[in-house]
Design an enzyme around this catalytic site. Structure first.
Site, short mmCIF file in Angstrom:
data_model
loop_
_atom_site.label_atom_id
_atom_site.label_comp_id
_atom_site.label_asym_id
_atom_site.label_seq_id
_atom_site.Cartn_x
_atom_site.Cartn_y
_atom_site.Cartn_z
N HIS A 235 -1.16 12.54 8.77
CA HIS A 235 -0.06 11.65 8.43
C HIS A 235 0.36 11.77 6.96
CE1 HIS A 235 1.77 7.41 8.27
NE2 HIS A 235 2.41 8.02 9.25
N LYS A 237 2.00 13.12 3.42
CA LYS A 237 3.26 13.71 2.94
C LYS A 237 3.04 14.12 1.50
CE LYS A 237 4.52 10.46 6.14
NZ LYS A 237 3.68 9.34 6.60
N ASP A 242 3.54 24.73 -8.17
CA ASP A 242 2.91 25.42 -9.31
C ASP A 242 1.70 24.68 -9.87
OD1 ASP A 242 4.68 27.49 -9.12
OD2 ASP A 242 5.98 26.84 -10.77
N HIS A 414 9.79 1.22 5.63
CA HIS A 414 8.77 2.22 5.92
C HIS A 414 7.85 2.46 4.72
CE1 HIS A 414 7.35 6.41 7.02
NE2 HIS A 414 7.19 5.78 8.17
N LYS A 416 4.93 2.22 2.02
CA LYS A 416 3.51 1.87 2.10
C LYS A 416 3.00 1.73 0.66
CE LYS A 416 4.32 5.17 5.58
NZ LYS A 416 4.29 4.47 6.77
N ASP A 421 -0.94 -7.25 -10.09
CA ASP A 421 -0.87 -7.76 -11.46
C ASP A 421 0.01 -6.92 -12.38
OD1 ASP A 421 -2.56 -9.75 -10.64
OD2 ASP A 421 -4.32 -9.01 -11.69
#
Length: 496
Positions: A235, A237, A242, A414, A416, A421
């Site tokens: 899952h 991404k 480089d 979507h 996450k 603080d």
């Protein structure tokens, strides 16, 4: 008709009559065997009960579902062995950096106090080393991420590494494939990992990629003989260019993430660009997964690691929490729990799917009960009927303890993310659900940077303007039928 034929017919008739009358005996034995297997595996009790309910109340279908998605397959043991083998190769490099990272941890403690325990935890558990002097940039939605990603790809000189759950062959997908092909023809090494379950369209273009000089791995291919692989999803991404620039977050490569008026649904998401020594940590993880996917071997020492400049350039401290089915512990969840426990002022959480573990639910309630402002944002309308209702079943105790819940109305949330603080940010691929904590391959960047944390907190406040504040009164006024459906779907929560 011959005697043999008559005898055969009689035997078949008798067998048919026996099966008609006693079919339940072998079926019962199968049920007893499956349930005994579940009990012997010593799972979490809630998950054990959930699977038994599925098997008992969905005859035959329940067993098929368990076979595909419920078994603790040998594959998990394979993950564990392969993870150990690959990590062993990195230990020498890890140990060489030990004294330097100890100094980093002392600096972090002076900057953010006990919140630095998150970085210490990740180092002690050998999940990821802390790094300082990184440059970070918050990227909101595909409109900000894709131009930055394309610019980085166009500037690549040595290699491009992409690891994505979804890589569609639509407008943005084909644009990026074209850029990758162009860079490959110019001598840049291009490697792409995609989840086979999440990116079936790109997998069908493997010949096109190979012809363009792009090295390609379909992670955990799902075939008829390996349908259970669909339960284990990469899952993540991640993009690495480089060894100096990396991108992490919830944004896959797909047109749906670009709010250009062409999509029916507004898609609210978050990613981060990271430049500096932290990229080495992601590079090592990409290398591990590339070899897990049986990609052609390469040596990280051949120009893939970032060399820290003599003069520090950035101000961000960055580490990462990784987890996968072979992890000895749910490190992503645990890293978040430590941050929640050390919060003093506020906690802001965004997630599209909220199926919390008991530990997470308790931690949020304790934080709110002790005076910390705890805010949780979810999509008002989920893309999953079962997850939507199951999520609502977990909200009542949070509301009762003072957690503020916001339902995002503008489109689909979507992102996450977490901000604690204004000092610590979590940006990655991890949903606040059991699947992300225990089953999927996931990553979360953990960042201390005043500017980025301030921007993330400000974005949360902007998103609240497009959200409905869910109070306890509003939750209780929901139709009894919906609340009843919440309770039913909650029974399946350990399986979602």
């Amino acid at each position: 008709m011959s005697v043999l034929a008559n005898t055969t017919i009689e035997i078949l008739r008798d067998v048919g009559a026996f099966l008609y009358q006693w079919y339940w005996v072998p079926l019962l034995l199968v049920y007893v065997g499956v349930i005994a297997t579940i009990l012997i595996e010593n799972r979490n009790p809630a998950k054990t009960i959930a699977w038994i309910l599925v098997i008992v109340f969905l005859p035959v279908i329940g067993i098929v579902v368990y076979y595909l998605f419920g078994q603790k397959f040998q594959k998990v043991k394979v993950f564990q062995v392969q993870d150990r083998e690959k990590h062993t190769r990195l230990l020498r490099f890890w140990d060489q950096l030990g004294p330097l990272t100890d100094d980093y941890l002392r600096v972090l403690k002076q900057s953010i106090g006990q919140l630095s325990r998150v970085f210490t935890f990740l180092k002690r558990q050998r999940v990821a080393l802390p790094t300082l002097h990184n440059e970070v940039k918050l990227l909101i939605n595909g409109e900000e991420k894709f131009p930055a990603l394309i610019e980085a790809i166009e500037s690549a000189k040595h290699h491009i590494h992409l690891e994505y759950y979804i890589f569609d062959t639509d407008n943005i997908g084909n644009q990026i494939i074209g850029l990758l092909a162009k860079k490959a023809s110019a001598g840049v090494t291009v490697r792409v990992i995609v989840d086979d379950f999440g990116s079936p369209k790109l997998n069908r273009h493997r010949g096109r990629l190979a012809a363009a000089g792009i090295e390609f791995v379909a992670f955990l291919p799902v075939r008829f003989t390996s349908l259970a692989n669909s339960n284990y999803r990469n899952h993540r991404k991640i993009a690495i260019i480089d060894g100096r620039t990396a991108f992490v977050g919830g944004i896959n490569i797909s047109d749906r993430y670009i709010n250009d008026g062409q999509q029916e649904l507004f898609w609210r998401d978050t990613a981060v660009r990271i430049q500096g020594g932290a990229v080495n940590v992601l590079q090592a993880q990409f290398w591990i997964n590339w070899h897990l996917g049986k990609g052609a071997s390469f040596d990280l020492r051949d120009g893939y690691f970032y060399t820290t400049p003599i003069k520090p350039t950035g101000s961000a401290a960055v580490s990462f929490a990784f987890c996968d089915p072979g992890s000895v512990s749910p490190f992503n969840m645990e890293a978040l729990l430590i941050g929640i426990a050390e919060a003093e002022e506020y906690i802001q959480l965004c997630t599209p799917y909220f199926i919390p573990s008991d530990e997470l639910s308790t931690a949020l309630q304790l934080a709110a009960g002790s005076g910390v402002r705890v805010e949780l944002m979810l999509p008002a309308r989920s893309d999953s009927f079962f997850v939507q209702h199951a999520s609502f079943s977990f909200l009542k105790p949070l509301l009762a303890r003072g957690v503020s819940v916001y339902l995002y109305e503008k489109g689909f949330l979507h992102a996450k993310t977490a901000c604690i603080d204004g000092k610590l940010a979590y940006i990655g691929t991890v949903n606040l659900d059991i699947r992300s904590f225990y089953i999927n391959f996931e990553v979360s960047s953990i960042i201390h940077d005043d500017v980025l944390c301030g921007e993330l907190s400000s974005q949360f406040e902007l998103d609240k303007l497009d959200s409905t504040h869910l109070t306890m009164d509003k939750w209780l006024k929901r139709p009894k039928l919906k609340r009843g459906m919440d309770s039913v779907c909650r029974l399946l929560a350990p399986l979602l």
